[in-house]
Design a protein around this motif. Sequence first.
Motif, short mmCIF file in Angstrom:
data_model
loop_
_atom_site.label_atom_id
_atom_site.label_comp_id
_atom_site.label_asym_id
_atom_site.label_seq_id
_atom_site.Cartn_x
_atom_site.Cartn_y
_atom_site.Cartn_z
N MET A 145 0.90 -1.11 0.00
CA MET A 145 -0.06 -0.04 -0.18
C MET A 145 0.71 1.33 -0.13
N MET A 146 2.08 1.18 0.63
CA MET A 146 2.78 2.32 0.95
C MET A 146 3.61 2.45 -0.60
N ASP A 147 3.85 1.48 -1.11
CA ASP A 147 4.34 1.47 -2.49
C ASP A 147 3.44 1.74 -3.84
N ARG A 148 2.06 1.89 -3.56
CA ARG A 148 1.15 1.86 -4.72
C ARG A 148 1.17 3.26 -5.02
N TYR A 149 1.10 3.30 -6.39
CA TYR A 149 1.22 4.72 -7.09
C TYR A 149 -0.13 4.81 -7.90
N SER A 150 -0.65 5.90 -7.87
CA SER A 150 -1.93 6.39 -8.71
C SER A 150 -1.50 6.00 -10.20
N LYS A 151 -2.64 6.16 -11.02
CA LYS A 151 -2.29 6.05 -12.27
C LYS A 151 -1.35 7.18 -12.93
N LEU A 152 -1.89 8.22 -12.35
CA LEU A 152 -1.28 9.55 -12.73
C LEU A 152 0.35 9.57 -12.39
N GLN A 153 0.64 9.08 -11.27
CA GLN A 153 1.92 9.08 -10.64
C GLN A 153 2.88 7.87 -11.66
N MET A 154 2.13 6.87 -11.88
CA MET A 154 2.60 5.84 -12.78
C MET A 154 3.05 6.45 -14.01
N VAL A 155 2.24 7.10 -14.61
CA VAL A 155 2.75 7.65 -16.01
C VAL A 155 3.54 8.79 -15.85
N GLY A 156 3.81 9.33 -14.63
CA GLY A 156 4.71 10.20 -14.50
C GLY A 156 6.18 9.76 -14.36
N ILE A 157 6.05 8.82 -13.54
CA ILE A 157 7.41 7.81 -13.35
C ILE A 157 7.96 7.32 -14.65
N TYR A 158 7.05 6.62 -15.48
CA TYR A 158 7.63 5.97 -16.57
C TYR A 158 8.15 7.18 -17.55
N PHE A 159 7.54 8.43 -17.60
CA PHE A 159 7.68 9.49 -18.68
C PHE A 159 9.13 9.88 -18.16
N ALA A 160 9.29 9.92 -16.77
CA ALA A 160 10.60 10.71 -16.36
C ALA A 160 11.99 9.71 -16.54
N ILE A 161 11.36 8.14 -16.59
CA ILE A 161 12.49 7.15 -16.61
C ILE A 161 12.75 7.33 -18.26
N THR A 162 11.81 7.30 -19.14
CA THR A 162 12.03 7.39 -20.49
C THR A 162 12.97 8.42 -20.84
N ILE A 163 12.70 9.87 -20.44
CA ILE A 163 13.92 10.81 -20.70
C ILE A 163 15.24 10.36 -20.10
N PHE A 164 15.15 9.95 -18.96
CA PHE A 164 16.40 9.52 -18.41
C PHE A 164 17.28 8.77 -19.26
N LEU A 165 16.43 7.73 -19.90
CA LEU A 165 17.29 6.62 -20.44
C LEU A 165 17.28 7.10 -21.96
N ILE A 166 16.47 8.00 -22.40
CA ILE A 166 16.89 8.69 -23.86
C ILE A 166 18.25 9.38 -23.72
N PHE A 167 18.33 10.03 -22.61
CA PHE A 167 19.78 10.75 -22.27
C PHE A 167 20.90 9.65 -22.37
N ILE A 168 20.74 8.47 -21.50
CA ILE A 168 21.76 7.57 -21.54
C ILE A 168 22.09 6.76 -22.93
N LEU A 169 21.04 6.44 -23.49
CA LEU A 169 21.11 5.71 -24.76
C LEU A 169 21.14 6.42 -25.92
N LEU A 170 21.04 7.59 -25.93
CA LEU A 170 20.99 8.36 -27.45
C LEU A 170 22.33 8.07 -28.11
N PRO A 171 23.43 8.25 -27.66
CA PRO A 171 24.53 7.85 -28.25
C PRO A 171 24.63 6.71 -29.06
N PHE A 172 24.46 5.71 -28.14
CA PHE A 172 24.43 4.26 -28.66
C PHE A 172 23.58 4.38 -29.78
N PHE A 173 22.11 4.64 -29.63
CA PHE A 173 21.23 4.80 -30.63
C PHE A 173 21.67 5.47 -32.01
N GLU A 174 22.43 6.52 -31.88
CA GLU A 174 22.96 7.38 -33.22
C GLU A 174 24.02 6.63 -33.65
#
Lengths: 280, 312
Positions: A1-30
């Motif tokens: 229950m403590m670790d449960r996130y609302s839908k909105l929070q989930m979207v936010g977390i995934y969005f932020a993770i995606t941005i973070f990973l784009i920064f990390i992986l962009l050079p490899f992709f290019e």
Amino acid sequence: MMDRYSKLQMVGIYFAITIFLIFILLPFFEMFMASLRPLEHLFRSPYQFWSDDFSFQAYRDMWVTVPLLGRYILNSIFIAGMVTGLTMIFVIPAAYAYARLEFPFKNLTLGIFLGVNMFTGAVLLIPLYRVLRTMGLLNTYWSMIVPGVAFLIPTGIWLLRSYLEKIPRELEEAAFVDGASRMYTLRRVVLPLAVPGLIVVGVAVFIGAYAQQFLFAITFNQQRELQPLPAGLFEFIGYQDVTWNQMMAAALVGVLPVMIIFLFLQKYLVAGLTAGAVKE
Amino acid sequence: MVDTAQTQLEAVQQQRGRALPESVFAWLLIGPAMLFIAVIVAWPLAETIRLSFMEADLGGEQYVGLANYADLMDSRKFHQTIVRTFYWMFLSVSLKLILGLIGATLLNAAVPGRALFRVLVMPPWIIPIAIGCIGWLWLYNGYFGVLSGTMMQLGITDGPFEFLAHKQSAFYSAVVTDVWVGTPMVTLFFLAAMQGVPRDLYEAAYVDGASRWYRFRRITIPQIMPVIVSMSLLSAIFTFNSFEIIWILTEGGPRSATTTLIVDTYKTAISNFKFGEGSARAVVIVILLGTFSLIYLFFLNKVNKHYGSGKK
């Protein structure tokens, strides 16, 4: 229950993770995208995100353009492997001494070891060059292995020491009471218990040795066949033109073996590295 | 039976020199590592200090006293390099710590797929730095790099923008690459520290109705403070000494815009064969870094004590 996130929070977390990973992986992709483009297409301006003539041709051609490429890839792994093995030979006894024994100048000598962490090879290149020349090691594998070992010993001691401190003392004391010698205790009691820690420190040292070969290679070694991958890659910069697409392909293929090994070991590494770091 | 076993054991004990005093044994253990460091690091360091008092090149050496240092003191360029180096270090380390903290918090969130995300963060740390830099070299290219390409498509710039050709943009581009190289390690250490925080602390706070942000501020941060401290010092030293990234991206240019102390030292000593002047620079680096580390450790020891006392 403590670790449960609302839908909105989930979207936010995934969005932020995606941005973070784009920064990390962009050079490899290019790098990957560049490796797929034919050379004459590579320099097409304005920039095109997608083109229809992608091919894996560069992955075949690169072995011809730089015939020693396979050798470079293996050299990199060989040098890093040798550095790791030698470093561990020096680190294991020393780390044990700092974790368990009392002796004069303990803190001072540990401080000296850690002080070495402050330099990189770049500061000491000139005299290091002379030392290696005196020892007759220039233009051999050793010219890249020996400095690597020296600069990784302190990190190794530091990491392994905190690991060894966690092994219960009672086991050693029991062995000692039973009459085992100090050396025997270290070899047969402590080391088997420390295997997970040894793996972690070994992998960490390997990463350090693998990531930082460039400087020693370009400064201390002129033998083409002995060059590690990071130095060898610059052969794609030829007199006539730079075969960028092949260079990118070679870079990606070159790091693949280590990436795969690492995938299997990453679980231990994350758990173990931190076990050492958290304490201090 | 017991007796014979006992005598055998005693014989073995004597053979193996059980009676070795602790301190002698300890020195035998650290001796090899000490000796190795002495030959490969300490001796060259002493040699660097000696050379810094010399006018030395390929032709030979001549004692010049403090002339090399005096030249550095007078050189405005060198002062600028020092300022630039500290700015470089400050900027890059702050970004690494902030991104690392954000990254670790995200990867610590209990969402599906986080095991995969953790693996995906690691590559920049594992691959050779030089190879990552080749990728960035490509990204920063004005004609065929994706950054400039995107900017053109969006109409931000009219023509191709060479990130590494202008003083300002070259400096910040190098910072970004350095941050990229350093962030994964910081992230992973923070993440692991976060996982070491006892769960019952969070649960107690949760029961008391503390918000997520409050728990982060009042539990997570103080609990992982020791790791933040050690990582910031470690990153600072790495960043100060960061050579390959700058060398491959810009070789210190354009017009010295990315020349940090370490690059300056390399250029002077290795590219221009001015061993004496290069060594003086190396000594300055050692002094600056040593002083910085001591002040830092002293200061952060206090921080650690402060947080440590609240913990237990």
